[in-house]
Design an enzyme around this catalytic site. Structure first.
Site, mmCIF file in Angstrom:
data_model
loop_
_atom_site.group_PDB
_atom_site.id
_atom_site.type_symbol
_atom_site.label_atom_id
_atom_site.label_comp_id
_atom_site.label_asym_id
_atom_site.label_seq_id
_atom_site.Cartn_x
_atom_site.Cartn_y
_atom_site.Cartn_z
ATOM 1 N N TYR A 227 59.089 13.691 45.109
ATOM 2 C CA TYR A 227 58.052 12.915 45.791
ATOM 3 C C TYR A 227 56.972 13.858 46.268
ATOM 4 O O TYR A 227 57.272 14.882 46.872
ATOM 5 C CB TYR A 227 58.634 12.151 46.982
ATOM 6 C CG TYR A 227 58.740 10.691 46.678
ATOM 7 C CD1 TYR A 227 57.587 9.936 46.500
ATOM 8 C CD2 TYR A 227 59.968 10.067 46.510
ATOM 9 C CE1 TYR A 227 57.654 8.597 46.169
ATOM 10 C CE2 TYR A 227 60.050 8.718 46.176
ATOM 11 C CZ TYR A 227 58.880 7.992 46.015
ATOM 12 O OH TYR A 227 58.947 6.661 45.679
ATOM 13 N N ARG B 176 50.200 9.723 28.786
ATOM 14 C CA ARG B 176 49.680 8.425 29.211
ATOM 15 C C ARG B 176 49.341 8.490 30.698
ATOM 16 O O ARG B 176 50.197 8.830 31.516
ATOM 17 C CB ARG B 176 50.750 7.364 28.939
ATOM 18 C CG ARG B 176 50.334 5.929 29.092
ATOM 19 C CD ARG B 176 51.287 5.021 28.320
ATOM 20 N NE ARG B 176 51.168 5.323 26.901
ATOM 21 C CZ ARG B 176 50.206 4.835 26.109
ATOM 22 N NH1 ARG B 176 49.331 3.978 26.571
ATOM 23 N NH2 ARG B 176 50.126 5.195 24.842
ATOM 24 N N THR C 249 41.171 7.455 30.728
ATOM 25 C CA THR C 249 42.594 7.640 30.463
ATOM 26 C C THR C 249 42.737 9.061 29.934
ATOM 27 O O THR C 249 41.743 9.693 29.552
ATOM 28 C CB THR C 249 43.129 6.674 29.393
ATOM 29 O OG1 THR C 249 42.406 6.899 28.184
ATOM 30 C CG2 THR C 249 42.974 5.221 29.820
ATOM 31 N N GLU D 31 53.817 12.501 47.718
ATOM 32 C CA GLU D 31 52.760 11.648 48.295
ATOM 33 C C GLU D 31 51.765 12.513 49.057
ATOM 34 O O GLU D 31 52.147 13.439 49.775
ATOM 35 C CB GLU D 31 53.371 10.620 49.246
ATOM 36 C CG GLU D 31 54.028 9.464 48.515
ATOM 37 C CD GLU D 31 54.679 8.464 49.464
ATOM 38 O OE1 GLU D 31 54.758 8.733 50.669
ATOM 39 O OE2 GLU D 31 55.122 7.416 48.963
ATOM 40 N N LYS E 257 44.046 8.873 25.109
ATOM 41 C CA LYS E 257 43.361 8.352 23.915
ATOM 42 C C LYS E 257 42.784 9.550 23.146
ATOM 43 O O LYS E 257 43.556 10.387 22.705
ATOM 44 C CB LYS E 257 42.360 7.280 24.318
ATOM 45 C CG LYS E 257 43.079 6.064 24.952
ATOM 46 C CD LYS E 257 42.174 4.938 25.380
ATOM 47 C CE LYS E 257 42.972 3.841 26.076
ATOM 48 N NZ LYS E 257 42.111 2.777 26.625
ATOM 49 N N ASP F 235 33.182 4.241 32.394
ATOM 50 C CA ASP F 235 34.601 4.288 32.024
ATOM 51 C C ASP F 235 34.676 4.865 30.610
ATOM 52 O O ASP F 235 34.326 4.199 29.635
ATOM 53 C CB ASP F 235 35.169 2.869 32.087
ATOM 54 C CG ASP F 235 36.631 2.799 31.651
ATOM 55 O OD1 ASP F 235 37.138 3.773 31.057
ATOM 56 O OD2 ASP F 235 37.261 1.754 31.901
HETATM 57 C C1 LIG Z 1 42.291 1.870 27.542
HETATM 58 C C2 LIG Z 1 41.230 1.544 28.516
HETATM 59 C C3 LIG Z 1 41.463 1.449 29.902
HETATM 60 C C4 LIG Z 1 42.786 1.411 30.586
HETATM 61 O O1 LIG Z 1 43.836 1.949 30.172
HETATM 62 P P1 LIG Z 1 45.328 1.720 30.690
HETATM 63 O O2 LIG Z 1 45.792 3.117 30.876
HETATM 64 O O3 LIG Z 1 45.969 0.989 29.582
HETATM 65 O O4 LIG Z 1 45.304 0.949 31.954
HETATM 66 C C5 LIG Z 1 40.385 1.282 30.753
HETATM 67 N N1 LIG Z 1 39.152 1.162 30.276
HETATM 68 C C6 LIG Z 1 38.883 1.196 28.971
HETATM 69 C C7 LIG Z 1 37.466 1.082 28.521
HETATM 70 C C8 LIG Z 1 39.911 1.365 28.042
HETATM 71 O O5 LIG Z 1 39.631 1.365 26.742
#
Ligand SMILES: *Cc1c(COP(=O)(O)O)cnc(C)c1O
Length: 415
Positions: A55, A236, A227, A57, A230, A201
């Site tokens: 933990y 992840r 994220t 936090e 990707k 984002d």
């Molecule tokens: C994949 C994605 C997310 C969120 O990803 P998670 O980890 O699955 O919650 C947020 N914004 C965009 C534009 C995405 O393509």
């Protein structure tokens, strides 16, 4: 792959068998899912490591648990590397996912009922930007923008009019299914004009941004979320970058606002992924992703497919299947049966349900990680075409399946 898997086999043969099957699936299928990738074994080892047993936090130097000295070290390393990679003033590496990263920004900066302006889901936006089935759609007033009917790209005159009319408190740029470069400077201008915060984002394009293949939003956006799994090719997870002035608010919203203990094994793996992202190899890899996407897109168009906006600038493309008479769902199933994994996708001005759809989204981050290049993209484009043009022909489908497995054998994973 590692010592951990041997232990799984001893303790739990059922899960072990599933892991085996999944390993085969990853190794012998062509993955064109634009949001997926294969993390390195170094990243996976770290994510599967003993860092999970703690933990932590709080934040480095200010934890609510004893014994966090090494967790502080690794979290600081992740933060410093991310700052360097993106040129960010402040970084929070604790969000469990991209959605949690976005949630932290909304709850830190907005009140329930405030207006968010973001991209319509069926035009390429993300669930966490305001879909009615997501918490965002329930807690905030969502104004969605769409792509232009003619060009199928963003039109900043329309966007500006919409912002002037609705006076959003937050404007979001960023998408899950938009094949073109996003003009973050233009978003900033509109945000300034209406006095809105600006969130970029970059979940999909983070790797391209690091490599300078997509313009960085860092100079323009108040907040940048991403994220790490990707194009960035890490574990992840999620991450937030922002201007220093918002650091305190953002940190307090991630913890204790919306999360408890951070996933320290994932944070350690993020640090490893960021180190990998500083290498020349990573830059070459990102370049090849884009070359591969352009090649795949061109070949598909030569073969008669319509692509949304007529091509791609990044790592993904959307095939509009309306002319072919097959749905996104049918295409996904047919290609899945020949070992080519794609995701069905809505297209701009979609008429079918999100479960059926009229398009498929194809991306090159995963196949590029395997080492595939232009020549392989041409083969894949031809197999996609042949498979979808001969849905009822089992002989042809079987031939393609063998060819796909043959190609995967030539480009092994997890060496
Ligand atoms: C994949 C994605 C997310 C969120 O990803 P998670 O980890 O699955 O919650 C947020 N914004 C965009 C534009 C995405 O393509």
């Amino acid at each position: 792959m590692s010592i951990i898997l041997k232990n799984v086999n001893e303790v739990d043969s059922e899960v072990s068998e599933i892991l085996d099957l999944e390993e085969k699936r990853q190794k012998f299928k062509i993955n064109l899912i634009a949001s997926e990738n294969y993390a390195s074994t170094a990243v996976m080892e770290t994510q599967g490591s003993l860092m999970t047993n703690k933990y932590a936090e709080g934040y480095p130097g200010k934890r609510y648990y004893g014994g966090c000295e090494y967790h502080d070290m690794v979290e600081n390393l992740a933060i410093e590397r991310a700052k360097k990679l993106f040129g960010a003033e402040h970084v929070n590496v604790q969000p469990h996912s991209g959605t949690q990263a976005n949630m932290a920004i909304y709850f830190a900066m907005l009140d329930v009922g405030d207006t968010i302006m973001s991209m319509n889901l069926s035009h390429g936006g993300h669930l966490s930007h305001g879909s009615p089935v997501n918490f965002t759609g329930k807690y905030f007033d969502i104004v969605s923008y769409e792509v232009d009917k003619e060009t199928q790209t963003l039109n900043f005159d329309t966007l500006r009019d919409l912002a002037l009319k609705h006076q959003p408190k937050l404007i979001i740029a960023g998408a899950s299914a938009y094949p073109r470069e996003i003009d973050f400077a233009a978003f900033r201008e509109i945000a300034d004009e209406v006095g809105a915060y600006f969130l970029a984002d970059i979940a999909h394009i983070a790797g391209l941004v690091i490599a300078g293949l997509h313009k960085s939003p860092i100079p323009y956006a108040d907040f940048v979320t991403t994220t790490t799994h990707k194009t960035l090719r890490g574990p992840r997870g999620g991450m937030i970058m922002c201007k220093k002035e918002y650091a305190e608010k953002v940190n307090r919203m991630v913890f204790p606002g919306i999360q408890g203990g951070p996933l320290m094994h994932a944070i350690a793996a993020k640090a490893v992924a960021f180190k990998e992202a500083m290498s020349d190899n990573f830059m070459k890899y990102q370049k090849q992703i884009v070359i591969n996407a352009k090649t795949l897109a061109n070949e598909l168009m030569i073969n008669g497919f319509d692509l949304v906006s007529g091509g791609t600038d990044n790592h993904l493309m959307l095939a509009d299947l309306i002319k072919t008479g097959i749905t996104g769902k049918e295409a996904e199933e047919t290609l899945g049966n020949v070992g080519i994994i794609v995701s069905r996708s809505t297209i701009p001005f979609e008429t079918r349900s999100p479960f059926v759809t009229s398009g498929i989204r194809l991306g090159t981050p995963a196949v590029t990680t395997r080492g595939m290049k232009e020549e392989e993209m041409k083969l894949i484009a031809d197999w996609v075409t042949k498979s979808l043009n001969n849905i009822e022909n089992a002989t042809i489908q079987n031939e393609i399946l063998s060819a796909v497995e043959g190609l995967c054998t030539q480009f092994p994973l997890f060496k």
